[in-house]
Motif scaffolding. Structure first.
Motif, PDB file in Angstrom:
ATOM      1  N   VAL A  48       0.820  -1.209   0.000  1.00 45.06           N
ATOM      2  CA  VAL A  48       0.000   0.000   0.000  1.00 45.06           C
ATOM      3  C   VAL A  48       0.859   1.267   0.000  1.00 45.06           C
ATOM      4  O   VAL A  48       0.495   2.266  -0.610  1.00 45.06           O
ATOM      5  CB  VAL A  48      -1.002   0.021   1.180  1.00 45.06           C
ATOM      6  N   ILE A  49       2.030   1.218   0.639  1.00 42.10           N
ATOM      7  CA  ILE A  49       2.852   2.426   0.741  1.00 42.10           C
ATOM      8  C   ILE A  49       3.502   2.790  -0.587  1.00 42.10           C
ATOM      9  O   ILE A  49       3.414   3.941  -1.055  1.00 42.10           O
ATOM     10  CB  ILE A  49       3.928   2.260   1.840  1.00 42.10           C
ATOM     11  N   GLU A  50       4.148   1.834  -1.231  1.00 44.12           N
ATOM     12  CA  GLU A  50       4.900   2.164  -2.449  1.00 44.12           C
ATOM     13  C   GLU A  50       4.013   2.640  -3.602  1.00 44.12           C
ATOM     14  O   GLU A  50       4.314   3.658  -4.237  1.00 44.12           O
ATOM     15  CB  GLU A  50       5.788   0.990  -2.842  1.00 44.12           C
ATOM     16  N   PRO A  51       2.899   1.961  -3.906  1.00 41.67           N
ATOM     17  CA  PRO A  51       2.057   2.494  -4.980  1.00 41.67           C
ATOM     18  C   PRO A  51       1.390   3.817  -4.617  1.00 41.67           C
ATOM     19  O   PRO A  51       1.117   4.647  -5.493  1.00 41.67           O
ATOM     20  CB  PRO A  51       1.015   1.396  -5.222  1.00 41.67           C
ATOM     21  N   PHE A  52       1.127   4.033  -3.338  1.00 39.00           N
ATOM     22  CA  PHE A  52       0.518   5.282  -2.898  1.00 39.00           C
ATOM     23  C   PHE A  52       1.411   6.468  -3.236  1.00 39.00           C
ATOM     24  O   PHE A  52       0.932   7.500  -3.732  1.00 39.00           O
ATOM     25  CB  PHE A  52       0.265   5.224  -1.391  1.00 39.00           C
ATOM     26  N   VAL A  53       2.694   6.319  -3.008  1.00 40.50           N
ATOM     27  CA  VAL A  53       3.644   7.403  -3.290  1.00 40.50           C
ATOM     28  C   VAL A  53       3.625   7.766  -4.766  1.00 40.50           C
ATOM     29  O   VAL A  53       3.648   8.943  -5.143  1.00 40.50           O
ATOM     30  CB  VAL A  53       5.067   6.993  -2.851  1.00 40.50           C
ATOM     31  N   GLU A  54       3.530   6.756  -5.614  1.00 34.11           N
ATOM     32  CA  GLU A  54       3.552   6.998  -7.061  1.00 34.11           C
ATOM     33  C   GLU A  54       2.216   7.520  -7.583  1.00 34.11           C
ATOM     34  O   GLU A  54       2.159   8.140  -8.644  1.00 34.11           O
ATOM     35  CB  GLU A  54       3.897   5.691  -7.791  1.00 34.11           C
ATOM     36  N   SER A  55       1.141   7.281  -6.845  1.00 31.18           N
ATOM     37  CA  SER A  55      -0.202   7.545  -7.367  1.00 31.18           C
ATOM     38  C   SER A  55      -0.639   9.000  -7.295  1.00 31.18           C
ATOM     39  O   SER A  55      -1.474   9.442  -8.085  1.00 31.18           O
ATOM     40  CB  SER A  55      -1.225   6.705  -6.595  1.00 31.18           C
ATOM     41  N   GLY A  56      -0.119   9.731  -6.328  1.00 33.42           N
ATOM     42  CA  GLY A  56      -0.613  11.086  -6.111  1.00 33.42           C
ATOM     43  C   GLY A  56      -1.950  11.131  -5.397  1.00 33.42           C
ATOM     44  O   GLY A  56      -2.577  12.191  -5.282  1.00 33.42           O
ATOM     45  N   ALA A  57      -2.431   9.984  -4.907  1.00 32.17           N
ATOM     46  CA  ALA A  57      -3.713   9.925  -4.195  1.00 32.17           C
ATOM     47  C   ALA A  57      -3.574  10.544  -2.809  1.00 32.17           C
ATOM     48  O   ALA A  57      -2.468  10.682  -2.272  1.00 32.17           O
ATOM     49  CB  ALA A  57      -4.176   8.471  -4.068  1.00 32.17           C
ATOM     50  N   GLY A  58      -4.722  10.902  -2.222  1.00 34.67           N
ATOM     51  CA  GLY A  58      -4.716  11.445  -0.870  1.00 34.67           C
ATOM     52  C   GLY A  58      -4.969  10.395   0.185  1.00 34.67           C
ATOM     53  O   GLY A  58      -4.611  10.569   1.353  1.00 34.67           O
TER      54      GLY A  58
END
Length: 262
Positions: free
Chosen positions: A115-125
């Motif tokens: 959850v952490i690594e894709p979150f950083v790339e996604s720009g999601a809040g």
């Protein structure tokens, strides 16, 4: 963030006074209190920069300090774990915070990496995880929260009910590609976390007793990624015995693997 690995602070809300299972964070599982299992799995994740337990109970505080964990006392009334995590975030530096439920033990630390690594790339809040449901019993169990997402992986709804309802399947079985369990882990940017905590409780949140519905009701998108890693959840005292047995078996398997590598 350049080539540096993604890092986030994990906050584990841990209340003593659970209505269904008082003292749940301190229940002994395979020789350790449950809160220690959750803490150690989080601390072992390469994408995590720090772990802290947020509690309102001196007994939990002392248990965390005994195993060398970091803990903060959060007195006062908080509606949900999210609100408790937001209160901790206001006292700390950092731009990303993970809310990890104190009764959901990641079997592998990489569950958090997912959850952490894709979150950083996604720009999601705000983001969270899902895993395919393979048990018909889990699909029907209101203690197991389900999630439905759109084609881009954004959450459409979370429910204790079986969603989606497959109208033409009288067997009511779990269907691959349709039915997913929602795991009790959230990641937020600081701004989104503080915004969410400032919002009023929503009608859907109150009805289902699911704090993530507050975000959807107020138009905050939740990005959902799938993980293959398992987690061990304790909802009742009966669950504790089964989870303890599973942890003992996992520890034995890890010990065998470690000895074979040495």
């Amino acid at each position: 963030m350049g080539n540096r690995p993604a890092t986030a602070t994990v906050v584990i809300p841990a209340r003593y006074g659970s209505s269904r299972f008082p003292g749940k964070p301190l229940v002994m599982l395979a020789g350790k209190p449950m809160i220690q299992h959750v803490y150690e799995r989080a601390a072992a994740c390469r994408a995590v920069s720090g772990v802290v337990v947020a509690t309102d109970d001196e007994r939990i505080k002392q248990a965390v300090e005994r195993f060398g964990g970091r803990v903060v006392m959060m007195t006062g009334e908080y509606r949900t774990g999210t609100d408790r995590v937001a209160a901790v975030a206001r006292t700390m530096e950092g731009q990303m915070f993970v809310d990890l439920q104190g009764d959901e033990i990641p079997v592998e630390p990489d569950l958090l990496t997912d959850v952490i690594e894709p979150f950083v790339e996604s720009g999601a809040g705000m983001g969270t995880l899902k895993r395919a449901i393979v048990s018909d019993e889990d699909l029907q169990n209101p203690a197991v929260v389900k999630v439905a997402t759109d084609s881009q992986g954004r959450a459409l709804y979370f429910s204790r009910a079986p969603i989606p309802w497959v109208r033409d399947d009288a067997s009511r079985r779990a269907t691959g590609g349709l039915h997913y369990i929602h795991l009790g882990v959230y990641i937020y940017t600081r701004d989104t976390l503080l915004k969410l905590a400032a919002l009023p409780t929503g009608a859907l949140e109150e009805a289902e007793k699911l704090e993530q519905l507050r975000a959807l009701e107020h138009g905050i998108a939740i990005q959902v990624w799938e993980t293959r890693y398992g987690s061990l959840r304790v909802d009742t005292p009966a669950d504790a015995a089964a989870v303890s047995d599973t942890l003992r078996k996992l520890n034995a398997e890890r010990a065998v693997q470690a000895s074979s590598r040495s």
